[in-house]
Scaffold this active site. Structure first.
Site, PDB file in Angstrom:
ATOM      1  N   ASP A   1       2.921  -2.389  91.553  1.00 28.65           N
ATOM      2  CA  ASP A   1       3.880  -2.298  92.663  1.00 28.65           C
ATOM      3  C   ASP A   1       5.280  -2.278  92.050  1.00 28.65           C
ATOM      4  OD1 ASP A   1       5.037  -2.355  95.197  1.00 28.65           O
ATOM      5  OD2 ASP A   1       4.652  -4.482  95.556  1.00 28.65           O
TER       6      ASP A   1
ATOM      7  N   GLN B   1      -2.341  -5.120 103.542  1.00 30.33           N
ATOM      8  CA  GLN B   1      -2.384  -4.173 102.420  1.00 30.33           C
ATOM      9  C   GLN B   1      -3.658  -4.371 101.598  1.00 30.33           C
ATOM     10  OE1 GLN B   1       0.067  -1.721 101.455  1.00 30.33           O
ATOM     11  NE2 GLN B   1      -1.726  -1.128 100.280  1.00 30.33           N
TER      12      GLN B   1
ATOM     13  N   HIS C   1       1.000 -10.052 101.657  1.00 27.27           N
ATOM     14  CA  HIS C   1       0.842  -8.763 102.359  1.00 27.27           C
ATOM     15  C   HIS C   1      -0.662  -8.548 102.613  1.00 27.27           C
ATOM     16  CE1 HIS C   1       1.881  -5.022 103.965  1.00 27.27           C
ATOM     17  NE2 HIS C   1       2.269  -4.356 102.921  1.00 27.27           N
TER      18      HIS C   1
ATOM     19  N   CYS D   1       0.553   0.278  96.471  1.00 26.91           N
ATOM     20  CA  CYS D   1       0.708   0.143  97.924  1.00 26.91           C
ATOM     21  C   CYS D   1       1.724   1.137  98.494  1.00 26.91           C
ATOM     22  CB  CYS D   1       1.111  -1.284  98.275  1.00 26.91           C
ATOM     23  SG  CYS D   1       2.701  -1.770  97.568  1.00 26.91           S
TER      24      CYS D   1
ATOM     25  N   ARG E   1       7.137  -8.403 110.253  1.00 31.08           N
ATOM     26  CA  ARG E   1       7.509  -8.170 108.842  1.00 31.08           C
ATOM     27  C   ARG E   1       8.804  -8.925 108.599  1.00 31.08           C
ATOM     28  NH1 ARG E   1       7.509  -2.889 105.010  1.00 31.08           N
ATOM     29  NH2 ARG E   1       5.330  -3.478 105.094  1.00 31.08           N
TER      30      ARG E   1
ATOM     31  N   ARG F   1      -4.763   1.723 105.787  1.00 32.54           N
ATOM     32  CA  ARG F   1      -3.997   0.709 106.519  1.00 32.54           C
ATOM     33  C   ARG F   1      -4.278   0.839 108.014  1.00 32.54           C
ATOM     34  NH1 ARG F   1       0.569  -1.261 104.297  1.00 32.54           N
ATOM     35  NH2 ARG F   1       0.432  -2.643 106.107  1.00 32.54           N
TER      36      ARG F   1
END
Ligand code: CP
Ligand code: NVA
Length: 299
Positions: A217, A135, A132, A257, A105, A285
């Site tokens: 988001d 996700q 991402h 998310c 990440r 996830r």
């Protein structure tokens, strides 16, 4: 050097491969092959380099690796020499002599690409400023579970053209579903969206009209905290609330998310509504990442 594949961007995978990962995730979720079944990660170790905070990505990877019989080593980027300036290419060559795969990440997507170039172990994108992918794989499983035909759905994105939006675009590019994004001027997506099935508008009502799935988001992502005030003015009118959700299809769902800023990009009553899938999304996830690791470590 052994052959390896990375999971940096959904664009590197075909529609058939993405659909097969989703199928496999559903199998893993539904208990196949079961706790007594084969452990594809037995004896394998996965490094996890994180330059940003995480709840879902970190915990779901660590738990998933354990469930597959492997071991995770969490490496806060500040605690390894990478954080003191050791070159990416050196870190990648050293770590990949120890571990079997590495989840990263990071901020700049270039770090992932450079790491992947030098690492002999597969690299998984656990979020960059650009993308991402884990996700969106989980999001696709989540909506498929609700009976939505993910190849023919209309998905809407309301808000920032950020990493999560960019991976929605990539998924729409590969799978061909209809995606309409409503982003304020100056906050457009960072990947190409020039395709017949993808549209960008400034109007959230237009984007959400007749959508099967509505995603949003935060307005200020990790690393953009200083821009929060400016952004909150720019995103005025881009909040997903009940009024906006009423314009979507009768049987439609809302995704986020997480983490969410309730009252900013999404209202509390929408996140808590029966059409909100945020908890399933978070759970999924775990299942999709197990499928990704299983696939990468089979090679
Ligand atoms: N959605 C997501 O990636 O959450 P975390 O930042 O908690 O990992
Ligand atoms: N766009 C958000 C996603 C968090 C999971 C961020 O990058 O902070």
């Amino acid at each position: 050097m052994r052959t390896k594949r990375d999971f940096l961007d959904l664009a590197d995978y075909s529609a058939a491969e993405i659909l097969s990962l989703i199928e496999r995730s559903a199998e893993l979720k539904n208990g196949f092959p079961g706790p007594a079944g084969p452990k594809p990660l037995a004896g394998r170790v996965v490094g996890m380099i994180f330059e940003k905070p995480s709840t879902r990505t970190r915990v779901s990877f660590e738990v998933g690796i354990h469930q597959l019989g492997g071991q995770a080593i969490f490496l806060n980027a500040k605690d390894i020499q990478l954080g003191r300036g050791e070159p990416i290419k050196d870190t990648a060559r050293v770590l990949s002599r120890y571990v079997d795969a590495i989840v990263i990440r990071t901020f700049g997507h270039h770090l992932l690409e450079e790491f992947a170039e030098w690492s002999t172990a597969p690299i998984v994108n656990g979020l960059s400023d650009l993308l991402h992918p884990c996700q969106i794989l989980g999001d696709l499983l989540t909506v498929k579970e609700k009976g939505i035909d993910i190849l023919n759905m209309k998905a809407a994105w309301i808000g920032d053209g950020n990493n999560v939006a960019n991976s929605w675009i990539t998924a729409a590019n590969v799978l061909g579903f209809q995606l309409v994004l409503a982003c304020p001027e100056g906050y457009d997506p960072g990947v190409p969206y020039d395709a017949v099935n993808i549209k960008l508008t400034r109007n959230p009502e237009e984007a959400i009209k007749d959508a099967d799935v509505v995603s949003t988001d935060v307005w200020a992502s990790m690393g953009q905290e200083d821009e929060a005030d400016v952004r909150s003015k720019a995103f005025d009118g881009y909040r997903v609330d009940r009024r906006l959700m009423r314009l979507a299809k009768d049987k439609s769902y809302c995704l986020h998310c997480l983490p969410a800023h309730r009252g900013e990009e999404i209202t509390d009553d929408v996140i808590e509504a029966d059409y909100s899938l945020v908890w399933d999304q978070a759970e999924n996830r775990l299942h999709v990442q197990k499928a990704v690791l299983e696939m990468l470590l089979k090679i």
